[in-house]
Scaffold this motif. Structure first.
Motif, mmCIF file in Angstrom:
data_model
loop_
_atom_site.group_PDB
_atom_site.id
_atom_site.type_symbol
_atom_site.label_atom_id
_atom_site.label_comp_id
_atom_site.label_asym_id
_atom_site.label_seq_id
_atom_site.Cartn_x
_atom_site.Cartn_y
_atom_site.Cartn_z
ATOM 1 N N GLU A 1 -0.655 -68.568 30.986
ATOM 2 C CA GLU A 1 -0.520 -68.446 29.450
ATOM 3 C C GLU A 1 -1.889 -68.170 28.696
ATOM 4 O O GLU A 1 -1.887 -67.738 27.860
ATOM 5 N N GLN B 1 -2.796 -65.386 26.083
ATOM 6 C CA GLN B 1 -3.207 -65.648 24.823
ATOM 7 C C GLN B 1 -4.587 -64.901 24.524
ATOM 8 O O GLN B 1 -4.696 -64.244 23.395
ATOM 9 N N THR C 1 -3.559 -61.332 23.717
ATOM 10 C CA THR C 1 -2.952 -61.087 22.524
ATOM 11 C C THR C 1 -4.092 -61.226 21.376
ATOM 12 O O THR C 1 -3.938 -60.359 20.549
ATOM 13 N N LEU D 1 -0.839 -70.216 19.358
ATOM 14 C CA LEU D 1 -0.033 -69.563 20.625
ATOM 15 C C LEU D 1 -0.148 -70.885 21.723
ATOM 16 O O LEU D 1 1.023 -70.970 22.212
ATOM 17 N N GLU E 1 4.343 -63.803 23.203
ATOM 18 C CA GLU E 1 3.462 -64.861 22.854
ATOM 19 C C GLU E 1 3.847 -65.576 21.365
ATOM 20 O O GLU E 1 4.012 -66.663 21.085
#
Ligand code: K
Ligand code: K
Lengths: 446, 446
Positions: free
Chosen positions: A346, A350, A353, A427, B329
């Motif tokens: 995750e 993130q 992103t 997020l 996301e």
């Protein structure tokens, strides 16, 4: 005091910053804020207010030439508000995220996860404020002494200059009270080094500074967090690489470093290796730099400094996470590990992103500015990255942009300042499980 | 015939390509290859050979002016070898990867996983060769007819031109037998459209073409693979966006589209919306384009076409995977899903690695070229992306680079051609489990 349980805490941050910028805009428009006693056009005022609150330092009018002392004090206040605000709110969001994660691990109820109690909030706010004031005061004292003793300023004027530039430095704001930024002090180590120390410490971020302080004062406290280790090592590596590359590339350029002796070149080269992360003062004419130097500076500005500090950019940790993903891939490891710790998928997504959204924003702004102006890619990309990373360096085109271009930079400074922080925490807070899973399929990569 | 069980199959690909480039270099150096009957300098020969085998199309000497007909036929052969080679080997590597993954799922012995049996290899090789020859023959017939009937070439000369440009087009090589590439045919749809169809089909990649063929000829065959869906949709979206943006940006530029009537502008605009992916022919003077057009073209060139085809770049699927990560996301989903299929974290990390390594290569090449040459970022970035994406478009600086700059582009074309494919398959084949796991820790992102 509690962060709201309804709606997203990141919204508070965005709303708070917009309000401060609006108040700053109105104050800066007033005739009393201008040297000539006239109303300042709203585009100029909103640009300057945004640049100050987002601690960027890009300017469309000469700071000492256009603004009165009142206007300069407003700018100083906006810088201080923006700097304290971003450090406080980013630290609080960091707490909310880690609290939420702890609770999720304990499988507790999710209803309480977005709140912090009064004690925690007070501790963070007081910590940020006292740390900032101590750093700023120390820097101001050194600068004031030098201004008075070496340059013949009165104590009143010298201490005004000292306080303004100390606040501007620690908050990585890059506003200066000279038309040439700090070029006149280029080879004066008594001015440049305190300013570098202030903006580097401010740029490392509150969580790292807090850990350094605990290590210095609390004996027997040994363990460094992963965040602090990545930030310190990553910041240091970029600082070294930036200094070496920029000093080397400009060494014989007669319009920049070539003017100075060896000592001067080393001091000014170091300053320009560090100021892109993301202080924004300059002691050289950036517009005279070699295109290769501009490109290196672009990277330094885009990466920026540490999280929850006054530096902008995507942040050192975000960059480092992606570098470690590549390392893990090169080793053929199914999980990403840094210094004996596992990094969840995750967090990797993130970081990815944040970087890709940053690249997309800079790309779009560059494209639009190329369409709106006659300038080339060198200057326009530099300007966009500087605004996104809230750096404030410029090849000199900021004041020549059309109003639409200036407003685009306003948007870019605002999203560049708040985007990575709020995006990353939004997020992280939205992470949720999925009850069923779909069949896996693998498209061809590359 | 088997791919080697010792060492990595990706090595075979790299070694094979290097050998063909070496043979091409020697042949092109021979006096018989040059129009003037003299030895060609080795840097020129290695550049041209690499550009042909890597189906790039960047040139340091005018193709019809410098090379004899023998030299042109050598170039044509190198293009055909490079195009068939990349399609075959990428398809085989794709099979090895999916075989390995299937076996891993079945928990079978890993010793057999890097081999393919003779039947599979033969099926892929024959499929690639027959598909290529059919496409090339069809394109050559149309081009030859037009050359003979509209431009008065003899059947011999016309069919030579037809075959050369058909091979150059389907293989996305971008070599042309005119000093101005295809600018003289800019508004001739009978030349431009067959060439566009050939390079688009070649650029979609063998796996997608094979699926299209099965859908056309095998009735009742319904399901499209995820790979084909992403490639077709992604390719189409970039084609549309590229055409609209480039046609719009150049519409009134008197040095480019402004010269033509509305029909001509649309045809030439579409050609230049498509040729960056990564055909490399030009029907406009790229050096006269607006900086914004160059930047848009940079993105189209970097992304490129479909996997296991003759197009270069990081590939449409790689880009799409990262776009879907951001989408996941934004939705707060713990897994990435595309069209009802789950994408594993490994594939996401492989896509990320391919993109970041590509960005790093282009950045380093751009930086070095900026240091070696007097050109600005617009032209140098364009040149680097064109070489990395094996596109072949240029603002006109290729021939003016110093030998070191030309050799840098040689390295960039080679790694750009083989890097994404071999990197992605090498990463996929190295995936392995980890027996223990470390405690998780979360640095702050953004
Ligand atoms: K700044
Ligand atoms: K090409």
């Amino acid at each position: 005091m509690m962060l709201p349980t309804h709606g997203h805490p990141a919204r508070v941050v965005v709303f708070g910053f917009a309000t401060v910028i609006l108040v700053g805009t109105v104050l800066l428009m007033l005739p009393v804020s201008a040297e000539n006693g006239q109303l300042t056009p709203w585009v100029t005022a909103v640009f300057t207010s945004t640049s100050a609150v987002c601690v960027t330092g890009l300017i469309v009018v000469d700071t000492p030439g256009h603004w009165s002392t009142f206007g300069e004090v407003v700018i100083m206040g906006l810088i201080q508000a923006g700097g304290l605000g971003i450090m406080t709110l980013a630290s609080l969001l960091g707490l909310v995220v880690s609290r939420r994660l702890r609770l999720r691990v304990q499988r507790s109820a999710q209803t309480e996860t977005k709140t912090l109690d009064l004690g925690e909030v007070r501790r963070v706010v007081l910590g940020v404020i006292s740390l900032s004031l101590i750093m700023e005061a120390a820097t101001a004292v050194v600068l004031t002494m030098r201004m008075v003793h070496a340059y013949g300023y009165s104590w009143a004027h010298g201490s005004y200059l000292g306080v303004f530039h100390a606040i501007s430095a620690f908050n990585n704001a890059g506003f200066a009270l000279y038309p040439d930024s700090l070029m006149r002090y280029a080879t004066d180590g008594w001015i440049c080094i305190p300013i570098v120390v202030a903006f580097v410490l401010g740029g490392l971020g509150f969580p790292v500074l807090f850990e350094i302080a605990r290590h210095l004062w609390a004996r027997g406290y040994r363990r460094w967090s992963l965040h602090a280790r990545i930030t310190l090592l990553g910041y240091g590596m970029f600082a070294l690489a930036g200094t070496v590359l920029i000093t080397g590339l400009e060494w014989s350029n007669p319009a920049t470093l070539g003017d100075f002796g060896t000592d001067g070149r080393l001091l000014v080269g170091m300053f320009h290796g560090l100021t892109p992360r993301t202080a924004g003062f300059n002691t050289l004419d950036v517009g005279e730099m070699h295109p290769a130097t501009l490109l290196v500076t672009d990277v330094l500005m885009f990466v920026g400094g540490g999280s929850a500090g006054t530096a902008g950019g995507i942040k050192v940790t975000t960059f480092a996470l992606l570098a470690f993903v590549i390392l893990a891939e090169a080793r053929g490891e199914p999980q990403v590990h840094i210094a004996g710790r596992r990094i969840s998928n995750e967090v990797v997504r993130q970081a990815l992103t944040v970087v890709l959204v940053g690249v997309a924003l800079v790309f779009l702004a560059t494209l639009v500015l190329l369409m709106l102006t006659p300038f080339g890619l060198d200057a326009v990309l530099f300007e966009s990255v500087s605004a996104f990373g809230t750096v404030g360096l410029s090849t000199g085109i900021t004041g020549e942009l059309p109003p639409l271009g200036e407003l685009l930079l306003v948007v870019l400074m605002f999203t560049g300042r708040l985007g990575p922080i709020t995006l990353a925490s939004a997020l992280a807070l939205r992470e949720r499980g999925r009850r069923y899973d779909l069949p896996e399929e693998r498209p061809i990569v590359g």
